[in-house]
Design a protein around this motif. Structure first.
Motif, mmCIF file in Angstrom:
data_model
loop_
_atom_site.group_PDB
_atom_site.id
_atom_site.type_symbol
_atom_site.label_atom_id
_atom_site.label_comp_id
_atom_site.label_asym_id
_atom_site.label_seq_id
_atom_site.Cartn_x
_atom_site.Cartn_y
_atom_site.Cartn_z
ATOM 1 N N HIS A 89 12.517 -5.615 -11.381
ATOM 2 C CA HIS A 89 11.940 -5.240 -10.089
ATOM 3 C C HIS A 89 10.644 -5.993 -9.800
ATOM 4 O O HIS A 89 10.301 -6.212 -8.643
ATOM 5 C CB HIS A 89 11.703 -3.725 -10.037
ATOM 6 C CG HIS A 89 12.944 -2.952 -9.793
ATOM 7 N ND1 HIS A 89 13.149 -1.680 -10.294
ATOM 8 C CD2 HIS A 89 14.076 -3.258 -9.104
ATOM 9 C CE1 HIS A 89 14.344 -1.239 -9.918
ATOM 10 N NE2 HIS A 89 14.915 -2.180 -9.194
ATOM 11 N N TRP A 140 7.519 2.655 4.507
ATOM 12 C CA TRP A 140 7.031 2.205 3.211
ATOM 13 C C TRP A 140 7.615 3.046 2.072
ATOM 14 O O TRP A 140 7.868 2.539 0.974
ATOM 15 C CB TRP A 140 5.508 2.241 3.154
ATOM 16 C CG TRP A 140 4.881 3.595 3.321
ATOM 17 C CD1 TRP A 140 4.424 4.149 4.472
ATOM 18 C CD2 TRP A 140 4.646 4.576 2.297
ATOM 19 N NE1 TRP A 140 3.919 5.410 4.248
ATOM 20 C CE2 TRP A 140 4.034 5.696 2.914
ATOM 21 C CE3 TRP A 140 4.882 4.604 0.933
ATOM 22 C CZ2 TRP A 140 3.675 6.835 2.205
ATOM 23 C CZ3 TRP A 140 4.522 5.747 0.217
ATOM 24 C CH2 TRP A 140 3.923 6.847 0.855
ATOM 25 N N LEU A 190 11.100 1.952 0.575
ATOM 26 C CA LEU A 190 11.076 0.883 -0.415
ATOM 27 C C LEU A 190 10.448 1.346 -1.730
ATOM 28 O O LEU A 190 10.987 1.120 -2.815
ATOM 29 C CB LEU A 190 10.308 -0.317 0.141
ATOM 30 C CG LEU A 190 10.254 -1.566 -0.751
ATOM 31 C CD1 LEU A 190 11.654 -2.053 -1.079
ATOM 32 C CD2 LEU A 190 9.451 -2.662 -0.071
ATOM 33 N N ALA A 191 9.314 2.021 -1.627
ATOM 34 C CA ALA A 191 8.604 2.445 -2.832
ATOM 35 C C ALA A 191 9.406 3.459 -3.644
ATOM 36 O O ALA A 191 9.273 3.521 -4.870
ATOM 37 C CB ALA A 191 7.245 3.025 -2.458
ATOM 38 N N SER A 204 12.837 3.733 -3.537
ATOM 39 C CA SER A 204 14.243 3.358 -3.448
ATOM 40 C C SER A 204 15.027 3.685 -4.712
ATOM 41 O O SER A 204 16.258 3.789 -4.677
ATOM 42 C CB SER A 204 14.357 1.860 -3.143
ATOM 43 O OG SER A 204 13.676 1.092 -4.127
ATOM 44 N N MET A 209 8.387 1.681 -9.398
ATOM 45 C CA MET A 209 8.645 0.962 -8.146
ATOM 46 C C MET A 209 7.501 1.100 -7.144
ATOM 47 O O MET A 209 7.162 0.114 -6.464
ATOM 48 C CB MET A 209 9.961 1.439 -7.542
ATOM 49 C CG MET A 209 10.514 0.508 -6.484
ATOM 50 S SD MET A 209 10.873 -1.123 -7.191
ATOM 51 C CE MET A 209 11.406 -1.993 -5.717
ATOM 52 N N PRO A 210 6.868 2.265 -6.978
ATOM 53 C CA PRO A 210 5.703 2.318 -6.084
ATOM 54 C C PRO A 210 4.606 1.327 -6.465
ATOM 55 O O PRO A 210 3.975 0.726 -5.591
ATOM 56 C CB PRO A 210 5.221 3.771 -6.221
ATOM 57 C CG PRO A 210 6.442 4.537 -6.583
ATOM 58 C CD PRO A 210 7.248 3.618 -7.450
ATOM 59 N N VAL A 217 5.115 -1.551 -8.085
ATOM 60 C CA VAL A 217 5.629 -2.889 -7.759
ATOM 61 C C VAL A 217 5.391 -3.189 -6.281
ATOM 62 O O VAL A 217 4.912 -4.270 -5.910
ATOM 63 C CB VAL A 217 7.132 -2.984 -8.096
ATOM 64 C CG1 VAL A 217 7.713 -4.300 -7.568
ATOM 65 C CG2 VAL A 217 7.355 -2.883 -9.600
ATOM 66 N N VAL A 218 5.711 -2.229 -5.427
ATOM 67 C CA VAL A 218 5.556 -2.427 -3.981
ATOM 68 C C VAL A 218 4.084 -2.552 -3.599
ATOM 69 O O VAL A 218 3.709 -3.404 -2.782
ATOM 70 C CB VAL A 218 6.220 -1.254 -3.224
ATOM 71 C CG1 VAL A 218 5.913 -1.327 -1.731
ATOM 72 C CG2 VAL A 218 7.727 -1.264 -3.461
ATOM 73 N N ALA A 219 3.230 -1.734 -4.191
ATOM 74 C CA ALA A 219 1.809 -1.762 -3.842
ATOM 75 C C ALA A 219 1.120 -3.035 -4.314
ATOM 76 O O ALA A 219 0.237 -3.570 -3.638
ATOM 77 C CB ALA A 219 1.110 -0.532 -4.426
ATOM 78 N N THR A 257 2.459 -6.071 -4.864
ATOM 79 C CA THR A 257 2.977 -7.349 -4.364
ATOM 80 C C THR A 257 2.052 -7.998 -3.339
ATOM 81 O O THR A 257 1.674 -9.165 -3.492
ATOM 82 C CB THR A 257 4.390 -7.170 -3.799
ATOM 83 O OG1 THR A 257 5.261 -6.761 -4.867
ATOM 84 C CG2 THR A 257 4.908 -8.472 -3.199
ATOM 85 N N ARG A 307 1.591 -9.835 -12.940
ATOM 86 C CA ARG A 307 2.217 -8.722 -12.209
ATOM 87 C C ARG A 307 2.886 -7.752 -13.176
ATOM 88 O O ARG A 307 2.727 -6.526 -13.067
ATOM 89 C CB ARG A 307 3.271 -9.255 -11.239
ATOM 90 C CG ARG A 307 2.733 -9.988 -10.025
ATOM 91 C CD ARG A 307 3.885 -10.674 -9.310
ATOM 92 N NE ARG A 307 3.435 -11.500 -8.205
ATOM 93 C CZ ARG A 307 3.645 -11.221 -6.930
ATOM 94 N NH1 ARG A 307 4.286 -10.141 -6.593
ATOM 95 N NH2 ARG A 307 3.219 -12.027 -5.975
#
Length: 382
Positions: free
Chosen positions: A21, A106, A109-110, A112, A272-273, A275-277, A279, A298
Protein backbone atom coordinates in the motif's frame (compact mmCIF):
# COMPACT_ATOMS: atom_id res chain seq x y z
CA UNK A 1 -0.12 -25.03 20.96
CA UNK A 2 0.96 -22.17 18.72
CA UNK A 3 1.88 -23.09 15.18
CA UNK A 4 4.80 -20.75 14.63
CA UNK A 5 4.93 -21.50 10.92
CA UNK A 6 1.39 -20.16 10.53
CA UNK A 7 2.34 -17.20 12.71
CA UNK A 8 5.28 -16.53 10.41
CA UNK A 9 3.05 -16.67 7.32
CA UNK A 10 0.65 -14.19 8.91
CA UNK A 11 3.53 -11.91 9.86
CA UNK A 12 4.82 -11.91 6.28
CA UNK A 13 1.31 -11.31 4.91
CA UNK A 14 0.70 -8.27 7.12
CA UNK A 15 4.09 -6.75 6.35
CA UNK A 16 3.56 -7.36 2.64
CA UNK A 17 0.15 -5.64 2.70
CA UNK A 18 1.56 -2.52 4.34
CA UNK A 19 4.57 -2.33 2.03
CA UNK A 20 2.34 -2.81 -1.02
CA UNK A 21 0.00 0.00 0.00
CA UNK A 22 2.94 2.35 0.51
CA UNK A 23 4.84 1.48 -2.66
CA UNK A 24 2.12 0.31 -5.03
CA UNK A 25 4.42 -2.39 -6.42
CA UNK A 26 2.11 -4.77 -8.30
CA UNK A 27 4.80 -7.47 -8.36
CA UNK A 28 4.36 -7.95 -4.61
CA UNK A 29 0.85 -9.32 -5.17
CA UNK A 30 2.25 -12.07 -7.39
CA UNK A 31 5.24 -12.89 -5.20
CA UNK A 32 3.07 -13.20 -2.08
CA UNK A 33 -0.76 -13.14 -2.47
CA UNK A 34 -1.19 -11.92 1.09
CA UNK A 35 -4.97 -11.46 1.26
CA UNK A 36 -5.74 -15.00 0.13
CA UNK A 37 -3.14 -16.35 2.54
CA UNK A 38 -4.76 -14.42 5.38
CA UNK A 39 -8.20 -15.80 4.48
CA UNK A 40 -6.78 -19.34 4.28
CA UNK A 41 -5.19 -19.02 7.73
CA UNK A 42 -8.44 -17.61 9.12
CA UNK A 43 -10.39 -20.47 7.55
CA UNK A 44 -8.10 -23.03 9.18
CA UNK A 45 -8.56 -21.38 12.56
CA UNK A 46 -12.33 -21.16 12.05
CA UNK A 47 -12.49 -24.87 11.25
CA UNK A 48 -10.57 -25.64 14.44
CA UNK A 49 -13.00 -23.50 16.45
CA UNK A 50 -16.04 -25.16 14.86
CA UNK A 51 -14.60 -28.60 15.55
CA UNK A 52 -14.15 -27.73 19.19
CA UNK A 53 -17.13 -25.48 19.94
CA UNK A 54 -19.67 -25.92 17.14
CA UNK A 55 -21.75 -22.89 16.05
CA UNK A 56 -20.75 -21.05 19.25
CA UNK A 57 -17.43 -20.39 17.46
CA UNK A 58 -19.19 -17.75 15.36
CA UNK A 59 -19.83 -15.57 18.38
CA UNK A 60 -16.24 -15.96 19.55
CA UNK A 61 -14.87 -14.94 16.15
CA UNK A 62 -17.12 -11.87 16.06
CA UNK A 63 -16.08 -10.97 19.60
CA UNK A 64 -12.46 -10.88 18.45
CA UNK A 65 -13.20 -9.08 15.20
CA UNK A 66 -15.47 -6.18 16.06
CA UNK A 67 -13.97 -4.27 19.05
CA UNK A 68 -10.92 -3.09 17.08
CA UNK A 69 -13.25 -1.87 14.32
CA UNK A 70 -15.32 0.04 16.87
CA UNK A 71 -12.21 1.82 18.15
CA UNK A 72 -11.37 2.88 14.60
CA UNK A 73 -14.96 4.00 14.00
CA UNK A 74 -15.00 6.02 17.24
CA UNK A 75 -12.19 8.15 15.77
CA UNK A 76 -13.07 8.38 12.09
CA UNK A 77 -16.88 8.38 11.96
CA UNK A 78 -17.22 11.65 13.94
CA UNK A 79 -14.45 13.15 11.80
CA UNK A 80 -16.27 12.18 8.61
CA UNK A 81 -19.60 13.48 9.94
CA UNK A 82 -17.95 16.82 10.69
CA UNK A 83 -16.49 16.99 7.17
CA UNK A 84 -19.55 16.35 5.09
CA UNK A 85 -20.68 12.75 5.47
CA UNK A 86 -24.49 12.75 5.78
CA UNK A 87 -26.14 11.20 8.82
CA UNK A 88 -28.17 8.14 7.87
CA UNK A 89 -29.08 4.73 9.30
CA UNK A 90 -26.24 3.26 7.22
CA UNK A 91 -23.81 4.72 9.74
CA UNK A 92 -24.76 1.74 11.91
CA UNK A 93 -22.86 -0.47 9.47
CA UNK A 94 -19.73 0.74 11.25
CA UNK A 95 -20.90 -1.44 14.14
CA UNK A 96 -21.58 -4.55 12.05
CA UNK A 97 -20.28 -4.18 8.47
CA UNK A 98 -22.27 -6.73 6.49
CA UNK A 99 -22.07 -4.14 3.69
CA UNK A 100 -19.66 -1.31 3.00
CA UNK A 101 -20.23 1.34 5.68
CA UNK A 102 -20.65 4.94 4.48
CA UNK A 103 -17.70 7.30 4.15
CA UNK A 104 -16.97 10.72 2.69
CA UNK A 105 -14.42 11.45 -0.04
CA UNK A 106 -11.24 11.21 2.06
CA UNK A 107 -12.62 8.51 4.36
CA UNK A 108 -13.45 6.21 1.45
CA UNK A 109 -9.75 6.03 0.60
CA UNK A 110 -8.30 6.09 4.11
CA UNK A 111 -10.68 3.37 5.30
CA UNK A 112 -10.82 1.34 2.10
CA UNK A 113 -9.41 -1.74 3.85
CA UNK A 114 -12.77 -2.25 5.58
CA UNK A 115 -13.73 -4.56 2.72
CA UNK A 116 -11.61 -7.25 4.37
CA UNK A 117 -13.68 -7.12 7.55
CA UNK A 118 -16.89 -7.17 5.50
CA UNK A 119 -15.82 -10.33 3.70
CA UNK A 120 -14.42 -11.87 6.89
CA UNK A 121 -17.73 -11.25 8.64
CA UNK A 122 -19.71 -12.97 5.90
CA UNK A 123 -17.30 -15.91 5.81
CA UNK A 124 -17.58 -16.40 9.57
CA UNK A 125 -21.38 -16.34 9.39
CA UNK A 126 -21.38 -18.85 6.52
CA UNK A 127 -18.80 -21.17 8.09
CA UNK A 128 -21.06 -23.46 10.18
CA UNK A 129 -23.03 -24.49 7.08
CA UNK A 130 -19.96 -24.55 4.84
CA UNK A 131 -18.04 -26.71 7.32
CA UNK A 132 -20.96 -29.11 7.63
CA UNK A 133 -21.02 -29.48 3.84
CA UNK A 134 -17.23 -29.74 3.66
CA UNK A 135 -17.09 -32.65 6.09
CA UNK A 136 -19.63 -34.56 3.98
CA UNK A 137 -18.45 -33.65 0.48
CA UNK A 138 -14.98 -32.08 0.70
CA UNK A 139 -14.03 -31.81 -2.98
CA UNK A 140 -17.35 -30.41 -4.33
CA UNK A 141 -17.44 -27.90 -1.47
CA UNK A 142 -13.86 -26.84 -2.19
CA UNK A 143 -14.58 -26.37 -5.90
CA UNK A 144 -17.88 -24.51 -5.46
CA UNK A 145 -16.41 -20.99 -4.87
CA UNK A 146 -14.11 -21.31 -7.89
CA UNK A 147 -16.93 -22.52 -10.14
CA UNK A 148 -19.05 -19.60 -8.93
CA UNK A 149 -16.29 -17.18 -9.83
CA UNK A 150 -15.86 -18.71 -13.29
CA UNK A 151 -19.59 -18.32 -13.90
CA UNK A 152 -19.47 -14.69 -12.79
CA UNK A 153 -16.38 -13.81 -14.84
CA UNK A 154 -17.81 -15.53 -17.93
CA UNK A 155 -21.01 -13.50 -17.63
CA UNK A 156 -23.15 -16.57 -17.04
CA UNK A 157 -24.30 -15.33 -13.65
CA UNK A 158 -24.37 -11.58 -12.96
CA UNK A 159 -23.91 -11.94 -9.21
CA UNK A 160 -24.04 -9.12 -6.65
CA UNK A 161 -20.70 -7.94 -5.18
CA UNK A 162 -20.94 -10.05 -2.04
CA UNK A 163 -21.20 -13.27 -4.07
CA UNK A 164 -18.28 -12.18 -6.24
CA UNK A 165 -16.23 -11.90 -3.04
CA UNK A 166 -17.32 -15.40 -2.06
CA UNK A 167 -16.07 -16.63 -5.42
CA UNK A 168 -12.80 -14.77 -5.06
CA UNK A 169 -11.77 -15.38 -1.44
CA UNK A 170 -14.03 -18.04 0.05
CA UNK A 171 -12.09 -20.63 -1.95
CA UNK A 172 -8.99 -19.65 0.06
CA UNK A 173 -11.07 -19.89 3.25
CA UNK A 174 -12.12 -23.40 2.23
CA UNK A 175 -8.51 -24.36 1.57
CA UNK A 176 -8.00 -23.37 5.21
CA UNK A 177 -10.68 -25.93 6.10
CA UNK A 178 -8.75 -28.52 4.07
CA UNK A 179 -5.53 -27.58 5.87
CA UNK A 180 -7.16 -28.06 9.27
CA UNK A 181 -8.57 -31.44 8.19
CA UNK A 182 -5.11 -32.57 7.07
CA UNK A 183 -6.20 -33.03 3.44
CA UNK A 184 -3.44 -30.85 2.02
CA UNK A 185 -0.74 -32.51 4.08
CA UNK A 186 -1.87 -35.96 2.94
CA UNK A 187 -1.60 -35.09 -0.75
CA UNK A 188 1.44 -36.72 -2.30
CA UNK A 189 3.89 -34.60 -4.22
CA UNK A 190 2.84 -36.34 -7.43
CA UNK A 191 -0.63 -34.85 -6.98
CA UNK A 192 -0.03 -31.57 -5.16
CA UNK A 193 2.70 -30.10 -7.35
CA UNK A 194 1.04 -30.80 -10.73
CA UNK A 195 -2.25 -29.38 -9.46
CA UNK A 196 -0.50 -26.29 -8.08
CA UNK A 197 1.42 -25.88 -11.34
CA UNK A 198 -1.76 -26.16 -13.42
CA UNK A 199 -3.50 -23.55 -11.26
CA UNK A 200 -0.49 -21.21 -11.44
CA UNK A 201 -0.21 -21.54 -15.22
CA UNK A 202 -3.93 -21.01 -15.71
CA UNK A 203 -4.03 -18.06 -13.35
CA UNK A 204 -0.85 -16.55 -14.77
CA UNK A 205 -2.12 -16.86 -18.35
CA UNK A 206 -5.38 -15.17 -17.40
CA UNK A 207 -3.50 -12.36 -15.66
CA UNK A 208 -1.21 -11.77 -18.64
CA UNK A 209 -4.15 -11.85 -21.03
CA UNK A 210 -6.30 -9.51 -18.92
CA UNK A 211 -4.03 -6.85 -17.39
CA UNK A 212 -5.68 -4.24 -15.20
CA UNK A 213 -5.14 -0.52 -14.79
CA UNK A 214 -2.09 -1.22 -12.62
CA UNK A 215 -0.60 -3.85 -14.89
CA UNK A 216 -0.23 -7.39 -13.58
CA UNK A 217 -1.75 -6.68 -10.18
CA UNK A 218 -3.80 -9.50 -8.63
CA UNK A 219 -6.22 -6.97 -7.16
CA UNK A 220 -7.39 -6.05 -10.67
CA UNK A 221 -8.03 -9.63 -11.81
CA UNK A 222 -10.49 -11.76 -9.85
CA UNK A 223 -10.15 -15.08 -11.65
CA UNK A 224 -6.39 -14.83 -12.07
CA UNK A 225 -6.11 -13.86 -8.40
CA UNK A 226 -8.14 -16.87 -7.24
CA UNK A 227 -6.22 -19.41 -9.33
CA UNK A 228 -2.75 -18.01 -8.65
CA UNK A 229 -3.48 -17.72 -4.93
CA UNK A 230 -4.86 -21.26 -4.75
CA UNK A 231 -1.60 -22.58 -6.21
CA UNK A 232 0.40 -20.58 -3.68
CA UNK A 233 -1.72 -21.77 -0.74
CA UNK A 234 -1.50 -25.42 -1.82
CA UNK A 235 2.27 -25.25 -1.64
CA UNK A 236 2.81 -23.14 1.49
CA UNK A 237 0.16 -25.02 3.52
CA UNK A 238 0.31 -28.42 1.83
CA UNK A 239 4.05 -28.62 2.38
CA UNK A 240 4.16 -26.72 5.65
CA UNK A 241 7.08 -27.71 7.88
CA UNK A 242 6.36 -29.13 11.30
CA UNK A 243 7.91 -26.06 12.89
CA UNK A 244 10.33 -23.18 12.52
CA UNK A 245 12.90 -23.92 15.20
CA UNK A 246 15.30 -21.27 13.91
CA UNK A 247 12.78 -18.57 14.83
CA UNK A 248 12.99 -19.29 18.56
CA UNK A 249 16.77 -18.91 18.39
CA UNK A 250 16.44 -15.35 17.09
CA UNK A 251 14.86 -13.48 19.94
CA UNK A 252 14.17 -10.21 18.11
CA UNK A 253 12.59 -11.91 15.09
CA UNK A 254 10.56 -14.22 17.32
CA UNK A 255 9.22 -11.29 19.35
CA UNK A 256 8.38 -9.36 16.15
CA UNK A 257 6.35 -12.30 14.82
CA UNK A 258 4.47 -12.53 18.13
CA UNK A 259 3.73 -8.81 18.28
CA UNK A 260 2.44 -8.61 14.72
CA UNK A 261 0.24 -11.68 15.19
CA UNK A 262 -1.25 -10.35 18.43
CA UNK A 263 -1.84 -6.93 16.82
CA UNK A 264 -2.63 -8.00 13.25
CA UNK A 265 -6.07 -6.43 13.11
CA UNK A 266 -4.93 -3.12 14.60
CA UNK A 267 -2.03 -2.90 12.15
CA UNK A 268 -4.26 -3.75 9.22
CA UNK A 269 -7.00 -1.26 10.09
CA UNK A 270 -4.77 1.70 10.91
CA UNK A 271 -2.00 1.54 8.33
CA UNK A 272 -4.02 2.84 5.37
CA UNK A 273 -5.02 6.19 6.97
CA UNK A 274 -1.32 6.88 7.55
CA UNK A 275 -0.45 5.90 3.97
CA UNK A 276 -3.08 8.33 2.66
CA UNK A 277 -2.09 11.14 5.04
CA UNK A 278 1.64 10.86 4.40
CA UNK A 279 1.51 10.72 0.60
CA UNK A 280 0.95 14.46 -0.02
CA UNK A 281 3.23 15.45 2.86
CA UNK A 282 6.25 13.51 1.68
CA UNK A 283 5.72 14.80 -1.86
CA UNK A 284 5.96 18.35 -0.54
CA UNK A 285 9.40 17.75 0.95
CA UNK A 286 10.60 16.00 -2.21
CA UNK A 287 10.47 12.34 -1.23
CA UNK A 288 9.17 11.13 -4.57
CA UNK A 289 7.40 7.78 -4.77
CA UNK A 290 9.71 6.97 -7.69
CA UNK A 291 12.83 7.50 -5.59
CA UNK A 292 13.99 4.38 -3.68
CA UNK A 293 15.15 6.53 -0.76
CA UNK A 294 11.83 8.36 -0.69
CA UNK A 295 9.93 5.07 -0.75
CA UNK A 296 12.06 3.69 2.07
CA UNK A 297 11.34 6.79 4.16
CA UNK A 298 7.61 6.42 3.48
CA UNK A 299 7.66 2.77 4.56
CA UNK A 300 9.57 3.55 7.75
CA UNK A 301 7.27 6.46 8.62
CA UNK A 302 4.13 4.37 8.12
CA UNK A 303 5.49 1.53 10.26
CA UNK A 304 6.56 4.00 12.95
CA UNK A 305 3.12 5.64 13.08
CA UNK A 306 1.36 2.29 13.04
CA UNK A 307 3.63 1.23 15.90
CA UNK A 308 2.57 4.25 17.95
CA UNK A 309 -1.15 3.73 17.40
CA UNK A 310 -0.70 0.03 18.14
CA UNK A 311 0.83 0.92 21.49
CA UNK A 312 -2.14 3.18 22.16
CA UNK A 313 -5.07 0.93 21.19
CA UNK A 314 -3.64 -2.51 20.37
CA UNK A 315 -4.52 -3.79 23.83
CA UNK A 316 -8.16 -3.87 22.66
CA UNK A 317 -7.28 -7.08 20.82
CA UNK A 318 -6.17 -8.61 24.12
CA UNK A 319 -9.46 -7.65 25.77
CA UNK A 320 -11.44 -9.01 22.81
CA UNK A 321 -9.55 -12.32 23.07
CA UNK A 322 -9.98 -12.34 26.87
CA UNK A 323 -6.26 -12.16 27.44
CA UNK A 324 -4.46 -10.00 29.96
CA UNK A 325 -3.89 -6.64 28.23
CA UNK A 326 -0.26 -6.00 27.32
CA UNK A 327 1.42 -2.91 25.94
CA UNK A 328 3.85 -5.00 23.89
CA UNK A 329 2.84 -8.66 23.59
CA UNK A 330 5.14 -11.60 24.00
CA UNK A 331 7.18 -10.45 26.98
CA UNK A 332 8.79 -12.91 29.39
CA UNK A 333 6.36 -14.61 31.71
CA UNK A 334 6.83 -14.07 35.42
CA UNK A 335 7.04 -17.23 37.48
CA UNK A 336 5.67 -17.02 40.97
CA UNK A 337 8.14 -17.60 43.76
CA UNK A 338 7.59 -20.76 45.76
CA UNK A 339 8.69 -20.85 49.40
CA UNK A 340 11.28 -23.38 50.38
CA UNK A 341 9.59 -26.64 51.35
CA UNK A 342 11.14 -26.75 54.84
CA UNK A 343 10.06 -23.18 55.64
CA UNK A 344 6.58 -23.61 54.26
CA UNK A 345 5.98 -27.02 55.79
CA UNK A 346 7.86 -27.55 59.05
CA UNK A 347 6.57 -31.09 59.29
CA UNK A 348 7.90 -32.08 55.90
CA UNK A 349 10.49 -34.81 55.77
CA UNK A 350 13.97 -33.24 55.58
CA UNK A 351 15.23 -33.08 52.01
CA UNK A 352 11.84 -33.97 50.49
CA UNK A 353 10.59 -31.96 47.50
CA UNK A 354 6.97 -31.13 46.76
CA UNK A 355 5.56 -32.73 43.61
CA UNK A 356 6.29 -30.63 40.58
CA UNK A 357 8.87 -29.74 37.97
CA UNK A 358 12.21 -28.15 38.73
CA UNK A 359 12.98 -25.14 36.56
CA UNK A 360 16.48 -23.83 37.25
CA UNK A 361 16.32 -23.30 41.03
CA UNK A 362 12.59 -22.71 41.40
CA UNK A 363 10.13 -25.51 42.08
CA UNK A 364 6.93 -25.16 40.07
CA UNK A 365 3.98 -26.87 41.76
CA UNK A 366 2.25 -29.59 39.76
CA UNK A 367 -0.85 -28.36 37.97
CA UNK A 368 -3.71 -30.03 36.21
CA UNK A 369 -3.90 -29.38 32.50
CA UNK A 370 -7.03 -27.72 31.24
CA UNK A 371 -8.44 -27.31 27.77
CA UNK A 372 -8.74 -23.82 26.46
CA UNK A 373 -8.85 -21.57 23.44
CA UNK A 374 -6.11 -22.11 20.85
CA UNK A 375 -3.41 -19.52 21.06
CA UNK A 376 -2.95 -19.10 17.32
CA UNK A 377 -4.24 -15.65 16.49
CA UNK A 378 -5.85 -14.71 13.23
CA UNK A 379 -6.09 -11.32 11.37
CA UNK A 380 -9.37 -10.88 12.85
CA UNK A 381 -7.87 -11.94 12.30
CA UNK A 382 -8.94 -12.71 12.04
Amino acid sequence: MRNRYLDLLRFLAIVRVVVYHVTGWATLTLVFPAMSVMFALAGSLMAASLTRSGPAAVGRRLRRLLPSLWVLAAVFVPAMLLTGMPVSPRVLLWLFPIADPPANNWGALALSVIWYLRDYLWFVLASPVAYWLFRRAPLPTLLAPYLLLVAIEAGIYPAPPVLREFGLYFGAWMLGFAHHAGMLRRLSGRVLYPVALALAVGGGAWIVGHPGSRGYDLNDNHLGNALWSAAFILVVLGRAPSGVAWLSRRRLADRAVTVVNRRALTIYLWHMPFVVALTPLVDVVGWSHRDPVGLAIRVLLVFALVGLVTLAVGWVEDVAARRRPELIPGGPRRSAEVPAPDAARPSARPGARPPGRVLDRAVVPAQRSSAGEPTTVDVNAG
